[in-house]
Structure formats: C-alpha cells, structure tokens
Design an enzyme around this catalytic site. Structure first.
Site, PDB file in Angstrom:
ATOM      1  N   ARG A 106       4.864  14.328   3.982  1.00 16.44           N
ATOM      2  CA  ARG A 106       3.622  13.567   3.711  1.00 16.44           C
ATOM      3  C   ARG A 106       2.583  14.060   4.701  1.00 16.44           C
ATOM      4  NH1 ARG A 106       2.628   7.174   2.877  1.00 16.44           N
ATOM      5  NH2 ARG A 106       3.479   7.845   0.877  1.00 16.44           N
ATOM      6  N   HIS A 133       0.325  12.545  -5.379  1.00 16.80           N
ATOM      7  CA  HIS A 133       1.452  11.691  -4.976  1.00 16.80           C
ATOM      8  C   HIS A 133       2.510  11.720  -6.095  1.00 16.80           C
ATOM      9  CE1 HIS A 133       3.645   8.849  -2.755  1.00 16.80           C
ATOM     10  NE2 HIS A 133       2.881   7.782  -2.820  1.00 16.80           N
ATOM     11  N   GLN A 136       5.555   9.107  -6.353  1.00 19.40           N
ATOM     12  CA  GLN A 136       5.156   7.774  -6.801  1.00 19.40           C
ATOM     13  C   GLN A 136       5.068   7.737  -8.326  1.00 19.40           C
ATOM     14  OE1 GLN A 136       4.312   4.834  -4.935  1.00 19.40           O
ATOM     15  NE2 GLN A 136       4.502   3.986  -6.984  1.00 19.40           N
ATOM     16  N   ASP A 230      -5.463   1.351  -7.427  1.00 17.52           N
ATOM     17  CA  ASP A 230      -5.001   1.777  -6.106  1.00 17.52           C
ATOM     18  C   ASP A 230      -6.111   1.417  -5.122  1.00 17.52           C
ATOM     19  OD1 ASP A 230      -3.572   3.009  -4.037  1.00 17.52           O
ATOM     20  OD2 ASP A 230      -4.258   5.031  -4.548  1.00 17.52           O
ATOM     21  N   CYS A 270       0.652   1.213  -6.723  1.00 18.44           N
ATOM     22  CA  CYS A 270       1.669   1.893  -5.905  1.00 18.44           C
ATOM     23  C   CYS A 270       1.934   1.150  -4.600  1.00 18.44           C
ATOM     24  CB  CYS A 270       1.247   3.330  -5.632  1.00 18.44           C
ATOM     25  SG  CYS A 270      -0.247   3.511  -4.655  1.00 18.44           S
ATOM     26  N   ARG A 298      11.055   3.812  -6.636  1.00 21.68           N
ATOM     27  CA  ARG A 298      10.896   4.965  -5.745  1.00 21.68           C
ATOM     28  C   ARG A 298      12.269   5.471  -5.320  1.00 21.68           C
ATOM     29  NH1 ARG A 298       6.164   5.685  -3.020  1.00 21.68           N
ATOM     30  NH2 ARG A 298       7.098   7.710  -2.620  1.00 21.68           N
TER      31      ARG A 298
HETATM   32  N1  NVA Z   1      -4.205   6.491  -2.391  1.00 22.49           N
HETATM   33  C1  NVA Z   1      -3.377   5.899  -1.369  1.00 22.49           C
HETATM   34  C2  NVA Z   1      -1.959   5.813  -1.815  1.00 22.49           C
HETATM   35  C3  NVA Z   1      -1.049   5.153  -0.827  1.00 22.49           C
HETATM   36  C4  NVA Z   1       0.394   5.154  -1.248  1.00 22.49           C
HETATM   37  C5  NVA Z   1      -3.496   6.700  -0.092  1.00 22.49           C
HETATM   38  O1  NVA Z   1      -3.477   7.933  -0.160  1.00 22.49           O
HETATM   39  O2  NVA Z   1      -3.614   6.093   0.973  1.00 22.49           O
HETATM   40  N1   CP Z   2       3.313   3.731  -2.387  1.00 28.54           N
HETATM   41  C1   CP Z   2       3.574   4.370  -1.252  1.00 28.54           C
HETATM   42  O1   CP Z   2       3.653   5.606  -1.184  1.00 28.54           O
HETATM   43  O2   CP Z   2       3.790   3.555  -0.180  1.00 28.54           O
HETATM   44  P1   CP Z   2       3.889   4.015   1.351  1.00 28.54           P
HETATM   45  O3   CP Z   2       2.550   4.597   1.721  1.00 28.54           O
HETATM   46  O4   CP Z   2       4.201   2.758   2.098  1.00 28.54           O
HETATM   47  O5   CP Z   2       4.974   5.039   1.474  1.00 28.54           O
END
Ligand code: NVA
Ligand code: CP
Length: 310
Positions: A106, A133, A136, A230, A270, A298
């Site tokens: 990540r 992502h 997800q 989101d 998500c 997940r």
């Molecule tokens: N769009 C959000 C998703 C978090 C799982 C982010 O990138 O923070």
């Molecule tokens: N939805 C998701 O990816 O959650 P986290 O950012 O907590 O991993």
C-alpha cells in the site's frame, strides 16, 4: 484460462474476465470452508511482505489473516522499515525477494508499486495506491454476487470523488459486464485514461460493460442495483478536507438519493466512512447497507487471490 500463478495484481486491468471469475469462485468456496472450519493451508512454508506506507485497518488485518490461513508467514512493515533511509526501490526489492514469495504494497504514487513490480521476481499485489484499490473491488464484486446472484448487466452508481475506488470499480465493472454510472462534482472526475481503459476492456472481451459520467447524483442512481460512495478526502488529501466538503455539497448518499435507486438496491462503502459527509447514518446503518459484508469479504477475496497467485 491463463493461470494466475506468479502474476502481479497492480490494477484490475491486469485480469481477464476469466481470471476474475476464478478468483470469485475460489473466494466463495474458501469462504464456505472458513465457515465449516475445513480451510486448507495450501501455501505452507511461504512468506509475504505486507508493506503499508499509509494507514490501514481492514487491508492489513485481512491480508495478515489470509496469510495465516494459507500457511504463509506474514511480515507487516511500515514506512520505518521499507523504502526508508534513502534505500532505492531496486535494492529494497532485491533484498525482500530473498525472504518472501509475494509482496503486498500500500503506497501513494501508483508508479511506486509499478516500479516495485518491475524489479521484483516475486508477484506484487497492490493493496491501494492513490489511483487504484483492486483488492477492495474484488471483495465488492464478491459481495454484490452474493447478494444479487450474478454481476453481468447490473447497474452500479458511484457517487463522490473520482478516486482510486471509482477507478477500480470502473475496471472491475468492465470485466464483470456491469454498467457503472459515476457522478462527481466538476473537477473531481475519474481520470480520462482509466475511463478509456474500462471501455476498452468491455470492448476487448465483449462483456457488455459500460461507463457513463454524470455531475448529477440523481441521474447516476436512477434505477441502480448498487449505490457506492467513498470518502471525499482520501489518504494524503487531509489538508483539502474542508474545501472538499464544500465542493461535494449535494453528493451525500442519503435516504432521498437511495430512494431513487431500485427498491432492492445495495448500499456499499469500502470504509472508513465519514458519517454525515459522504453518507448519512440512516443509509449506512439501514437495511440496504452491506458494508460489513464487504469488509469481511476482503479476507475471503484476498485469501483466494493469494492462493491462486502462489
Ligand atoms: N479512497 C480512500 C479509500 C480508503 C480505503 C483512500 O484512498 O483513502
Ligand atoms: N477499505 C480499506 O481498504 O480499509 P483500510 O484502509 O482500513 O485498509
């Protein structure tokens, strides 16, 4: 069908419709095995680097558990461990691949995960970048399939920021033959190149999928089978939060907006959710919401992915 073994998953554009189907079928059967306590540790003796340059609850916990279930030793690392102290991406990857059989990352720039994959002789899985992502959306498609029976032909409305989630839903929807309607305020549209890629996937594989772009949430949700939103300010955009809340006025998924979707429409997010911003309590806690099924899935989707890749 091409084997998934040894392959990277940087975006859902790396998959064919058959790959996606294989992952979802494996996820479903492993979910049943999980429930019946008959799951098999099919990758015993392997190890994984789970590297998080951004915060995570769900992704970290579900990947760590998925690894343990499969017999893989998970090593969770943060920004103090990997890609730190001015060590190059090349050197970091060359070290890691002497220890692990898969790298899950990540990070911020999507180019970072691409660079890691370029150097790595082991498969690399994107656990979220600024632009995509994919893991997800594997869980989301599993969730929709469980609730709706199938995916092709379904109408999914995404309301909010044209971000990593919007991008991955468009690519996943294209593979699955879904109609994806994206509503964003002007200036927050998904990247044109990703819209084109989604349309190209639908055309290449003849899935019947499609993408439409809107600025009116009511237009996107009309008759939808699934309504998704989101956060308006993703990780790394915290300083823009207040300006974004102003820009996204009118984009909250509330009961009025849900009422314009199909009466059996699912609500999905998500998580983490910002209640009162992109979604109201009434909707996220309401009977149409499947957000905790998504979070659970997940685990099952990533266990399936890891078992197929390894
Ligand atoms: N769009 C959000 C998703 C978090 C799982 C982010 O990138 O923070
Ligand atoms: N939805 C998701 O990816 O959650 P986290 O950012 O907590 O991993």
């Amino acid at each position: 069908m091409q084997n998934l073994m040894g392959r990277d998953l940087l975006t859902l554009g790396d998959l064919t419709p058959e790959d996606l189907e294989a992952i979802l079928i494996r996820a479903k059967s492993q979910k049943l095995a999980h429930r019946n306590h008959t799951k098999a540790p099919v990758a015993t003796g392997k190890s994984a680097a789970l590297i998080f340059m951004k915060p995570s609850l769900r992704t970290r916990a579900s990947f760590e558990l998925a690894c343990r279930d499969l017999g893989i030793h998970p090593m969770v690392m943060g920004p103090a461990d990997a890609f730190s102290r001015n060590e190059t991406v090349h050197d970091t990857v060359k070290v890691l691949e002497r220890y692990v059989q898969v790298i899950v990352l990540r990070t911020f720039a999507h180019a970072h995960v691409e660079e890691v994959a370029e150097h790595a002789s082991v498969p690399v899985i994107n656990a979220l970048t600024d632009d995509f992502h994919p893991c997800q959306v594997l869980a989301d498609l599993l969730t929709i399939k469980e609730h709706k029976g199938s995916l092709a032909g379904l109408r999914l409305a995404y309301i909010g920021d044209g971000n990593n989630m919007a991008h991955s839903l468009m690519l996943g929807g294209a593979l699955a033959g879904m109609q994806i309607a994206v509503a964003t305020p002007a200036g927050f549209e998904p990247q044109a190149a990703v819209v084109e890629r989604a349309r190209a996937i639908s055309a290449e594989f003849g899935t019947g999928g499609g993408v439409t772009l809107h600025t009116a949430p009511t237009e996107a949700v009309a008759g939808a089978d699934v309504v998704v939103t989101d956060t308006w300010a993703s990780m790394g955009q915290e300083a823009e939060h207040d300006a974004r809340v102003r820009a996204f006025a009118g984009f909250t998924v509330d009961a009025g907006l849900m009422g314009r979707a199909d009466s059996r429409a699912l609500f999905m997010h998500c998580l983490p959710a910002h209640r009162g911003e992109e979604v109201t309590d009434e909707v996220i806690d309401g009977p149409q919401s499947v957000v905790f099924d998504e979070a659970e899935n997940r685990l099952h989707a990533q266990r399936a992915l890891l078992s197929l890749v390894l």
